[in-house]
Design an enzyme around this catalytic site. Structure first.
Site, mmCIF file in Angstrom:
data_model
loop_
_atom_site.group_PDB
_atom_site.id
_atom_site.type_symbol
_atom_site.label_atom_id
_atom_site.label_comp_id
_atom_site.label_asym_id
_atom_site.label_seq_id
_atom_site.Cartn_x
_atom_site.Cartn_y
_atom_site.Cartn_z
ATOM 1 N N PRO A 2 59.123 64.880 -25.808
ATOM 2 C CA PRO A 2 57.786 64.495 -25.640
ATOM 3 C C PRO A 2 57.500 62.911 -25.307
ATOM 4 O O PRO A 2 58.161 62.118 -26.078
ATOM 5 C CB PRO A 2 56.884 64.883 -26.857
ATOM 6 C CG PRO A 2 57.545 66.144 -27.485
ATOM 7 C CD PRO A 2 59.124 65.405 -27.285
ATOM 8 N N GLU A 3 56.792 62.659 -24.199
ATOM 9 C CA GLU A 3 56.625 61.153 -23.946
ATOM 10 C C GLU A 3 55.000 60.918 -24.054
ATOM 11 O O GLU A 3 54.296 61.858 -24.728
ATOM 12 C CB GLU A 3 56.838 60.939 -22.322
ATOM 13 C CG GLU A 3 58.661 61.131 -22.186
ATOM 14 C CD GLU A 3 58.973 60.662 -21.098
ATOM 15 O OE1 GLU A 3 58.423 59.823 -20.366
ATOM 16 O OE2 GLU A 3 60.070 61.094 -20.597
ATOM 17 N N HIS A 91 60.792 77.357 -38.688
ATOM 18 C CA HIS A 91 60.836 75.787 -38.302
ATOM 19 C C HIS A 91 59.451 75.159 -38.844
ATOM 20 O O HIS A 91 59.109 74.092 -38.504
ATOM 21 C CB HIS A 91 61.029 75.664 -37.168
ATOM 22 C CG HIS A 91 62.490 76.265 -36.634
ATOM 23 N ND1 HIS A 91 63.800 75.833 -37.172
ATOM 24 C CD2 HIS A 91 62.902 77.103 -35.920
ATOM 25 C CE1 HIS A 91 64.900 76.546 -36.799
ATOM 26 N NE2 HIS A 91 64.239 77.204 -35.907
ATOM 27 N N ARG A 110 64.456 71.411 -34.039
ATOM 28 C CA ARG A 110 65.644 70.042 -34.191
ATOM 29 C C ARG A 110 65.471 69.246 -35.528
ATOM 30 O O ARG A 110 66.327 68.619 -35.759
ATOM 31 C CB ARG A 110 65.540 69.699 -32.854
ATOM 32 C CG ARG A 110 65.846 70.347 -31.656
ATOM 33 C CD ARG A 110 66.115 69.692 -30.639
ATOM 34 N NE ARG A 110 65.912 70.726 -29.298
ATOM 35 C CZ ARG A 110 66.273 70.323 -27.994
ATOM 36 N NH1 ARG A 110 66.414 69.195 -27.598
ATOM 37 N NH2 ARG A 110 66.167 71.312 -26.901
ATOM 38 N N ARG A 152 65.967 38.064 -16.319
ATOM 39 C CA ARG A 152 66.558 39.053 -16.641
ATOM 40 C C ARG A 152 67.272 39.833 -15.547
ATOM 41 O O ARG A 152 66.948 39.933 -14.374
ATOM 42 C CB ARG A 152 65.461 40.141 -17.196
ATOM 43 C CG ARG A 152 64.864 39.723 -18.497
ATOM 44 C CD ARG A 152 65.521 39.515 -19.744
ATOM 45 N NE ARG A 152 65.996 40.971 -20.025
ATOM 46 C CZ ARG A 152 65.294 41.650 -20.939
ATOM 47 N NH1 ARG A 152 64.275 41.384 -21.249
ATOM 48 N NH2 ARG A 152 65.847 43.082 -21.254
#
Length: 271
Positions: A2-3, A91, A110, A152
């Site tokens: 998930p972002e 879970h 997980r 950079r």
């Protein structure tokens, strides 16, 4: 994983049901997540009132009378509500009982997520203190990003995904924003003009705001705090579309690997 939009969606989903409520009990069934769950979590949370539910980067922060509960969803974590007494599945690792009669349940097949306790100022916690600005804040602007990129040689996509530079711009949304901005993801960050960074900052904000409005991106098993999937995947322009026509010029989209992650771009439209 998930972002930022997915985590923001979770925060918005649970906030109305959590804010102002009192924790009555915490039940920990699996203490070994990414980091150990505090063994005294029940004592820390019991009888504490929830004052706010916010997000910092990809962390959910629940501010209480004293201290904060911090949750990270990891790869497959979920936070959602069930009625008290609902049997736990395999879970379902942590339940937070509320005075409303509901349980806020944390599920994580997980076990890459985390449930942590912050006794002091959240911003000073070692997982948060080094983080860059939020991408939707005024602190994330062209002048700031241009200054962080100066000199950079790293690829601009790598810079954009560095949490010390800006938080929460994960792989999916970095691909999308760079395409919208017309910037090649493998171009050296220091070679890009301030004017083009202005465009990139705007595109990052646009793609994240659109994803949040649509509930995040469902790729595998993400669902929001209300148990509903996100729908932004239907709107993706380049991510996951290698070999398909570019939505702008119809040329074939290319795929490369950057830091072991898929990067998809148009060699015609992005330079």
């Amino acid at each position: 994983m998930p972002e930022l939009p997915e985590v923001e969606t979770v925060c918005r989903g649970i906030r109305p049901h959590l804010q102002g409520r009192v924790f009555t009990q915490a039940t920990v069934r699996q203490p070994q997540l990414r980091w150990p769950v505090p063994d005294n979590l029940n004592e820390l949370l019991r009888n504490q009132t929830v004052h706010s539910v916010n997000r910092r980067a990809k962390y959910v922060l629940v501010e209480l009378d004293q201290g904060s509960l911090m949750v990270h969803l990891g790869m497959s974590g979920r936070l959602y509500f069930v009625p008290a007494g609902t049997p736990a599945a395999k879970h379902d690792h942590v339940d937070f009982a509320l005075d409303s009669g509901q349980l806020l349940r944390y599920t994580d097949p997980r076990r890459f997520g985390a449930v942590l306790w912050l006794g002091g100022e959240a911003s000073e916690h070692h997982l948060l203190s080094h983080l860059g600005p939020e991408p939707l804040s005024e602190d994330f602007n062209a002048g700031y990003l241009f200054s962080r990129a100066k000199g950079r040689k790293v690829p601009v996509k790598t810079l954009l995904m560095d949490g010390r530079v800006v938080v929460g711009v994960g792989n999916i949304y970095a691909n999308e924003a760079l395409f919208m901005a017309g910037i090649r993801p493998d171009r050296e960050a220091g070679s890009i003009s301030k004017a083009r960074y202005q465009r990139l900052v705007m595109c990052v904000k646009q793609v994240l705001e659109k994803a949040i409005a649509q509930g995040g991106t469902t790729l595998k098993d993400f669902v929001g705090g209300d148990g509903r999937p996100g729908y932004f995947k239907q709107e993706l322009l380049v991510y996951g579309r290698a070999g398909l026509p570019c939505p702008t010029c119809a040329g074939a989209l290319k795929e490369i690997r950057q830091a072991q992650r898929s990067t998809v771009f148009c060699s015609r439209c992005q330079r």
